[in-house]
Design a protein around this motif. Sequence first.
Motif, PDB file in Angstrom:
ATOM      1  N   HIS A 175       0.824  -1.204   0.000  1.00 17.08           N
ATOM      2  CA  HIS A 175       0.000   0.000   0.000  1.00 17.08           C
ATOM      3  C   HIS A 175       0.860   1.257   0.000  1.00 17.08           C
ATOM      4  O   HIS A 175       0.489   2.269  -0.615  1.00 17.08           O
ATOM      5  N   ASN A 176       1.998   1.217   0.663  1.00 10.57           N
ATOM      6  CA  ASN A 176       2.890   2.383   0.671  1.00 10.57           C
ATOM      7  C   ASN A 176       3.557   2.578  -0.691  1.00 10.57           C
ATOM      8  O   ASN A 176       3.753   3.706  -1.142  1.00 10.57           O
ATOM      9  N   LEU A 177       3.898   1.485  -1.343  1.00 14.02           N
ATOM     10  CA  LEU A 177       4.545   1.588  -2.651  1.00 14.02           C
ATOM     11  C   LEU A 177       3.588   2.097  -3.718  1.00 14.02           C
ATOM     12  O   LEU A 177       4.023   2.683  -4.716  1.00 14.02           O
ATOM     13  N   ARG A 178       2.283   1.906  -3.506  1.00 13.17           N
ATOM     14  CA  ARG A 178       1.285   2.342  -4.490  1.00 13.17           C
ATOM     15  C   ARG A 178       0.777   3.755  -4.240  1.00 13.17           C
ATOM     16  O   ARG A 178      -0.022   4.278  -5.015  1.00 13.17           O
ATOM     17  N   GLU A 179       1.222   4.381  -3.158  1.00 13.71           N
ATOM     18  CA  GLU A 179       0.749   5.734  -2.840  1.00 13.71           C
ATOM     19  C   GLU A 179       1.114   6.701  -3.961  1.00 13.71           C
ATOM     20  O   GLU A 179       2.263   6.784  -4.378  1.00 13.71           O
ATOM     21  N   GLU A 180       0.124   7.459  -4.449  1.00 11.02           N
ATOM     22  CA  GLU A 180       0.354   8.374  -5.564  1.00 11.02           C
ATOM     23  C   GLU A 180       0.093   9.831  -5.220  1.00 11.02           C
ATOM     24  O   GLU A 180       0.547  10.719  -5.944  1.00 11.02           O
ATOM     25  N   MET A 181      -0.629  10.107  -4.136  1.00 11.66           N
ATOM     26  CA  MET A 181      -1.020  11.482  -3.833  1.00 11.66           C
ATOM     27  C   MET A 181      -0.148  12.122  -2.756  1.00 11.66           C
ATOM     28  O   MET A 181       0.305  13.253  -2.901  1.00 11.66           O
ATOM     29  N   ALA A 182       0.076  11.402  -1.660  1.00 11.53           N
ATOM     30  CA  ALA A 182       0.816  11.979  -0.531  1.00 11.53           C
ATOM     31  C   ALA A 182       2.282  12.155  -0.872  1.00 11.53           C
ATOM     32  O   ALA A 182       2.879  11.338  -1.578  1.00 11.53           O
ATOM     33  N   TRP A 183       2.867  13.222  -0.372  1.00 10.56           N
ATOM     34  CA  TRP A 183       4.308  13.437  -0.519  1.00 10.56           C
ATOM     35  C   TRP A 183       5.070  12.685   0.565  1.00 10.56           C
ATOM     36  O   TRP A 183       6.169  12.198   0.334  1.00 10.56           O
ATOM     37  N   VAL A 184       4.491  12.620   1.748  1.00 10.44           N
ATOM     38  CA  VAL A 184       5.137  11.959   2.889  1.00 10.44           C
ATOM     39  C   VAL A 184       4.150  10.959   3.480  1.00 10.44           C
ATOM     40  O   VAL A 184       2.982  11.283   3.719  1.00 10.44           O
ATOM     41  N   ILE A 185       4.619   9.750   3.732  1.00 15.32           N
ATOM     42  CA  ILE A 185       3.764   8.652   4.186  1.00 15.32           C
ATOM     43  C   ILE A 185       4.081   8.303   5.639  1.00 15.32           C
ATOM     44  O   ILE A 185       5.255   8.151   6.000  1.00 15.32           O
ATOM     45  N   PRO A 186       3.061   8.136   6.492  1.00 20.10           N
ATOM     46  CA  PRO A 186       3.314   7.608   7.840  1.00 20.10           C
ATOM     47  C   PRO A 186       3.516   6.100   7.779  1.00 20.10           C
ATOM     48  O   PRO A 186       2.795   5.391   7.070  1.00 20.10           O
ATOM     49  N   ILE A 187       4.500   5.608   8.500  1.00 26.12           N
ATOM     50  CA  ILE A 187       4.776   4.172   8.580  1.00 26.12           C
ATOM     51  C   ILE A 187       4.573   3.761  10.042  1.00 26.12           C
ATOM     52  O   ILE A 187       5.271   4.267  10.927  1.00 26.12           O
ATOM     53  N   THR A 188       3.627   2.876  10.288  1.00 29.53           N
ATOM     54  CA  THR A 188       3.357   2.456  11.670  1.00 29.53           C
ATOM     55  C   THR A 188       3.670   0.987  11.905  1.00 29.53           C
ATOM     56  O   THR A 188       3.622   0.523  13.045  1.00 29.53           O
ATOM     57  N   ASP A 189       3.995   0.261  10.829  1.00 27.66           N
ATOM     58  CA  ASP A 189       4.176  -1.188  10.955  1.00 27.66           C
ATOM     59  C   ASP A 189       5.410  -1.665  10.192  1.00 27.66           C
ATOM     60  O   ASP A 189       5.380  -2.718   9.548  1.00 27.66           O
TER      61      ASP A 189
END
Length: 264
Positions: A175-189
Amino acid sequence: MTTAAPKLIQFDDEREVACATTEQIIKSQNSKLRQPVKKRTRRENRFRLAISGGQLMQTLLKALLYRKEEIEWEKWDIFFVDERLVPFNSNESNYGQLKRGLLDPLKSINYPQPNVYHIEETEIDDANVVAQTYEKQLINIFASRDSVRLPTFDMILLGCAPDGHIASLFPQCHHNLREEMAWVIPITDAPLEPTKRISMSVPVISNSNQIIFMVTGSNNAELMKMIIEKPSCELPSALISTCAPGRVSWYVENEALKEVMLLD
């Protein structure tokens, strides 16, 4: 999208990787900052570099200090491709690593300091808040116009782990690799400690003018074999090469290439 083998440059050891990376950083700095004044806008009068962490980055900081007189520190903006959500005095903190390895030594000899854009230490209990705050910093700097879809760094420096993860983008976190909109992603796991992190997204990383992967050690030999022989694989590191054709270079120690059949 056309998939091509990445540009690969070989080196004998980690120190050579760091020195060659430093050389390229200085060349890029000079190209950016020494344009004729009439052709240079205010925004172009800054050299914008994004870095990750790790042991190799510490070697790079030493190489930068060695050539400190060639660097226009006061015109540098340094960002973090990812950050672990730990106190700054932790050895796991990328900002803490930069502060101890570069900023403090520069300060001790009265050299100018670069601008450094780091996370808010008071927010590290909440990855979502940290990601939102850091993204707002990037928007304030890079998106003065609504038409700016992505920030453009002059250079991004990345390490690469044996599992193929880069920054804090892990191959099993699709899901993080497919992110297209956000510039910065939160990682909780994150599958590695510390589990709470933030990371720039694939589109942001791949939009940089230059991207250099620095890879050392025999433990990365299987990874490099896959990257070179199967450039279309879905590892995060390979995704960047695919999304930024012609702008990615791999600076690799020979030990990390011992499983690869290279053509002369």
